[in-house]
Design a protein around this motif. Structure first.
Motif, PDB file in Angstrom:
ATOM      1  N   LEU A   1      -7.097  -2.480  -0.155  1.00 11.02           N
ATOM      2  CA  LEU A   1      -6.832  -3.899   0.044  1.00 11.02           C
ATOM      3  C   LEU A   1      -8.091  -4.650   0.470  1.00 11.02           C
ATOM      4  O   LEU A   1      -8.910  -4.134   1.238  1.00 11.02           O
ATOM      5  CB  LEU A   1      -5.748  -4.086   1.111  1.00 11.02           C
TER       6      LEU A   1
ATOM      7  N   GLN B   1       0.825  -1.201   0.000  1.00 10.21           N
ATOM      8  CA  GLN B   1       0.000   0.000   0.000  1.00 10.21           C
ATOM      9  C   GLN B   1       0.867   1.262   0.000  1.00 10.21           C
ATOM     10  O   GLN B   1       0.589   2.217  -0.721  1.00 10.21           O
ATOM     11  CB  GLN B   1      -0.931  -0.006   1.210  1.00 10.21           C
TER      12      GLN B   1
ATOM     13  N   HIS C   1      -9.220  -0.438   3.609  1.00 13.91           N
ATOM     14  CA  HIS C   1      -9.383  -1.875   3.439  1.00 13.91           C
ATOM     15  C   HIS C   1     -10.865  -2.244   3.570  1.00 13.91           C
ATOM     16  O   HIS C   1     -11.626  -1.577   4.285  1.00 13.91           O
ATOM     17  CB  HIS C   1      -8.583  -2.645   4.486  1.00 13.91           C
TER      18      HIS C   1
ATOM     19  N   ALA D   1      -8.276  -0.465   9.893  1.00 12.23           N
ATOM     20  CA  ALA D   1      -8.348  -1.055   8.556  1.00 12.23           C
ATOM     21  C   ALA D   1      -9.375  -0.331   7.692  1.00 12.23           C
ATOM     22  O   ALA D   1      -9.128  -0.042   6.515  1.00 12.23           O
ATOM     23  CB  ALA D   1      -8.695  -2.539   8.667  1.00 12.23           C
TER      24      ALA D   1
ATOM     25  N   ALA E   1      -9.328  -7.614   2.722  1.00 10.46           N
ATOM     26  CA  ALA E   1      -8.783  -8.283   3.905  1.00 10.46           C
ATOM     27  C   ALA E   1      -9.731  -9.375   4.383  1.00 10.46           C
ATOM     28  O   ALA E   1     -10.943  -9.353   4.105  1.00 10.46           O
ATOM     29  CB  ALA E   1      -8.547  -7.263   5.026  1.00 10.46           C
TER      30      ALA E   1
END
Length: 341
Positions: free
Chosen positions: A161, A146, A182, A177, A163
């Protein structure tokens, strides 16, 4: 909601208070020290002229510190009063740029000394799916990837992302997060992000990759059923393979306490040469030298929408991505001089 409006720390409203700059060649007056002054001896004939006195460099601009302070105070005011925006996934772009990336950057630049290759293979605009290998016992590889995209991409793009659900049930980690962009690794969320023009990162090995024994390092595990390929096909975005070397050695996993892992509700409980034997000190990752390489993108826009339902096509594309990542891993390992240098 719209993406957050990023206001850098350098932004201020106090430029009017900045000191005026001196004109070229102008020097500050120097007051003589108190007390009697020794007269300078006359120069002897033929002697060289004395060298000009060395003056100190320019002082740190007061206005620069004022701007930083004003920007920092403005940032804190917005956080306290709630005058900032997050998107529908909880992504806080301002907090990520100003705080989270600043916390991760020393680890990225000084500790792991990450070298980035092929970042230009990530499109400057539009959606793209980055598919990477996963390793290291703890998911630091995703965070370093990242930072690599955030700091090195010429268009300044952000990586979102996907996750595992475990991330979103842990206190504190869950909130951080979400703030960092994420989201849950599900096809629906991934497709929505890709269609909105975001760069999305996925690591199909999952816990099988991050928790594999040290003896199987750099051997890719199964890439699931190819769900990431189906998502890319439906969104019509390119797939960018990514190979990460260096993460495998930060926590050499030599054992797995499965009974303890079941009690704690974890997919594995790692045993390394230092953890848990050295306590908290054993949780410190080894300072390995990392390389992150983004490969040539695999286009998908030429496929028809119904291609996402073709299992043979999905299998072939999944195998193509996996083989490209594995081949690059072997190539980077051959080029590597040392694990730590």
């Amino acid at each position: 909601m719209a993406d957050a409006k990023v206001i850098p720390f350098d932004d201020d409203r106090s430029r009017a208070r900045r000191r005026p700059a001196r004109a070229d060649g102008e020097t500050a007056a120097v007051r003589a020290l108190p007390g009697p002054q020794e007269p300078e001896p006359p120069a002897s004939p033929g002697a060289e002229e004395p060298a000009a006195p060395v003056t100190a460099g320019p002082p740190v601009a007061r206005g620069d510190w004022e701007r930083r302070l004003a920007g920092g105070l403005a940032f804190l005011r917005r956080r306290i009063t709630g005058e900032y925006e997050v998107d529908e996934f909880g992504y806080d772009e301002e907090l990520t740029d100003q705080v989270l990336m600043s916390l991760l950057r020393p680890l990225y630049e000084k500790y792991f000394r990450v070298e980035v290759k092929g970042v230009e293979n990530i499109p400057d605009k539009g959606g793209a799916l980055i598919v990477a290998n996963h390793s290291g016992t703890l998911p630091l590889d995703g965070l370093m990837m990242q930072v690599a995209v955030h700091d090195h991409h010429p268009a300044g793009r952000h990586l979102r992302l996907l996750a595992a659900d475990l991330v979103f049930v842990l206190p504190v980690v869950n909130e951080l997060a979400r703030k960092a962009g994420h989201t849950l690794a599900c096809a629906e969320d991934a497709e929505r992000l890709l269609r909105s023009g975001e760069i999305v990162g996925v690591m199909p090995e999952g816990f099988k990759g991050i928790g594999k024994p040290f003896g199987e390092r750099y051997k890719l595990q199964r890439f699931g059923r190819g769900g990431f390929v189906s998502t890319a096909l439906r969104a019509g975005v390119p797939i960018v393979p990514c190979s990460i070397v260096g993460a495998e050695e930060i926590y050499p996993m030599v054992g797995n306490a499965r009974t303890l892992a079941r009690i704690l509700g974890l997919p594995y409980f790692p045993l390394t040469p230092t953890f848990p034997w050295l306590g908290p000190l054993g949780a410190l990752p080894l300072p390995t030298k990392w390389t992150i390489q983004f490969g040539e993108p695999i286009p998908t826009e030429s496929y028809a929408p119904e291609a996402a339902e073709d299992p043979m096509l999905m299998f072939n594309l999944t195998d193509q991505v996996r083989e490209q990542i594995q081949h690059t891993l072997y190539k980077l390992l051959v080029q590597r001089r040392s694990v730590f240098f």
